[in-house]
Motif scaffolding. Structure first.
Motif, PDB file in Angstrom:
ATOM      1  N   GLN A  16       0.848  -1.185   0.000  1.00  0.00           N
ATOM      2  CA  GLN A  16       0.000   0.000   0.000  1.00  0.00           C
ATOM      3  C   GLN A  16       0.882   1.234   0.000  1.00  0.00           C
ATOM      4  O   GLN A  16       1.863   1.305   0.737  1.00  0.00           O
ATOM      5  CB  GLN A  16      -0.910   0.028   1.224  1.00  0.00           C
ATOM      6  N   ARG A  17       0.531   2.180  -0.827  1.00  0.00           N
ATOM      7  CA  ARG A  17       1.270   3.423  -0.910  1.00  0.00           C
ATOM      8  C   ARG A  17       0.480   4.519  -0.224  1.00  0.00           C
ATOM      9  O   ARG A  17      -0.683   4.355   0.100  1.00  0.00           O
ATOM     10  CB  ARG A  17       1.515   3.795  -2.369  1.00  0.00           C
ATOM     11  N   TYR A  18       1.122   5.644  -0.041  1.00  0.00           N
ATOM     12  CA  TYR A  18       0.492   6.847   0.505  1.00  0.00           C
ATOM     13  C   TYR A  18      -0.066   6.617   1.911  1.00  0.00           C
ATOM     14  O   TYR A  18      -1.214   6.924   2.202  1.00  0.00           O
ATOM     15  CB  TYR A  18      -0.617   7.360  -0.423  1.00  0.00           C
ATOM     16  N   LEU A  21      -1.220   9.898   3.642  1.00  0.00           N
ATOM     17  CA  LEU A  21      -2.505  10.392   3.136  1.00  0.00           C
ATOM     18  C   LEU A  21      -3.666   9.556   3.658  1.00  0.00           C
ATOM     19  O   LEU A  21      -4.748  10.092   3.928  1.00  0.00           O
ATOM     20  CB  LEU A  21      -2.517  10.382   1.605  1.00  0.00           C
ATOM     21  N   ARG A  22      -3.449   8.274   3.815  1.00  0.00           N
ATOM     22  CA  ARG A  22      -4.497   7.417   4.371  1.00  0.00           C
ATOM     23  C   ARG A  22      -4.794   7.805   5.827  1.00  0.00           C
ATOM     24  O   ARG A  22      -5.950   7.834   6.253  1.00  0.00           O
ATOM     25  CB  ARG A  22      -4.106   5.949   4.280  1.00  0.00           C
ATOM     26  N   ARG A 106      -9.408   9.734  -0.112  1.00  0.00           N
ATOM     27  CA  ARG A 106      -9.508   8.296  -0.407  1.00  0.00           C
ATOM     28  C   ARG A 106      -9.820   8.051  -1.880  1.00  0.00           C
ATOM     29  O   ARG A 106      -9.304   7.115  -2.497  1.00  0.00           O
ATOM     30  CB  ARG A 106     -10.569   7.653   0.487  1.00  0.00           C
ATOM     31  N   ILE A 109      -6.609   8.455  -3.890  1.00  0.00           N
ATOM     32  CA  ILE A 109      -5.731   7.300  -3.712  1.00  0.00           C
ATOM     33  C   ILE A 109      -6.229   6.136  -4.552  1.00  0.00           C
ATOM     34  O   ILE A 109      -5.452   5.460  -5.242  1.00  0.00           O
ATOM     35  CB  ILE A 109      -5.633   6.916  -2.219  1.00  0.00           C
ATOM     36  N   GLN A 110      -7.529   5.875  -4.541  1.00  0.00           N
ATOM     37  CA  GLN A 110      -8.081   4.778  -5.340  1.00  0.00           C
ATOM     38  C   GLN A 110      -7.933   5.039  -6.831  1.00  0.00           C
ATOM     39  O   GLN A 110      -7.677   4.107  -7.603  1.00  0.00           O
ATOM     40  CB  GLN A 110      -9.555   4.562  -4.979  1.00  0.00           C
ATOM     41  N   GLU A 112      -5.493   6.690  -8.247  1.00  0.00           N
ATOM     42  CA  GLU A 112      -4.106   6.418  -8.582  1.00  0.00           C
ATOM     43  C   GLU A 112      -3.838   4.915  -8.629  1.00  0.00           C
ATOM     44  O   GLU A 112      -3.143   4.419  -9.519  1.00  0.00           O
ATOM     45  CB  GLU A 112      -3.181   7.105  -7.568  1.00  0.00           C
ATOM     46  N   GLU A 113      -4.408   4.158  -7.690  1.00  0.00           N
ATOM     47  CA  GLU A 113      -4.225   2.702  -7.689  1.00  0.00           C
ATOM     48  C   GLU A 113      -4.843   2.075  -8.938  1.00  0.00           C
ATOM     49  O   GLU A 113      -4.263   1.164  -9.543  1.00  0.00           O
ATOM     50  CB  GLU A 113      -4.837   2.096  -6.427  1.00  0.00           C
TER      51      GLU A 113
END
Length: 142
Positions: A16-18, A21-22, A106, A109-110, A112-113
């Protein structure tokens, strides 16, 4: 296709990255939820105090001659109720903004994933379509 393709970063790992931020998104969501709970409670208390102070109880005992005594209690109660109403509405709006900020973080982030996963799939498709070309390596790097 004599020109070399540029290397693009893709999703190759499962980590998991970031992380920061999470954590920030979780804090925003928690604080937003807390403000959305406290805002209506403060609003209810304010309305109760304002309604109970709006109708003062009748004076007890006989009244004397002369003008009635002036009291600043209704003014102070009115100012306090107004400030409390503003504070409760502010906490409600702040809670909504914090919840929206947490959800937006969130979402980013999703996004980017999903973009990395799409790049990985495109890399797999490309390697299957051109298996015989010289120098056909991954054009995506994590």
């Amino acid at each position: 296709m004599g020109a070399e393709m540029k290397t693009i970063a893709s999703f190759h790992g499962s980590e998991q990255r970031y992380g920061s931020l999470r954590v920030i998104a979780s804090i925003c969501t928690f604080l937003g939820g807390l403000l959305l709970v406290l805002g209506p409670l403060l609003l209810a208390i304010t309305l109760y105090v304002a309604v109970s102070a709006a109708s003062p109880p009748p004076p007890i005992g006989p009244r004397g001659f002369g003008p009635p005594q002036a009291s600043s209690a209704p003014f102070i109660t009115g100012v306090g109720a107004t400030l409390s109403l503003l504070w409760s509405f502010g906490s409600l709006l702040g809670g909504l903004q914090l919840l929206a900020a947490g959800a937006l973080i969130r979402l980013m982030i999703q996004l980017e994933e999903n973009t990395r996963a799409t790049a990985q799939l495109l890399d797999r498709v490309r390697s299957r379509l051109d298996p015989h070309e010289e120098g056909t390596g991954s054009i995506f790097i994590a």
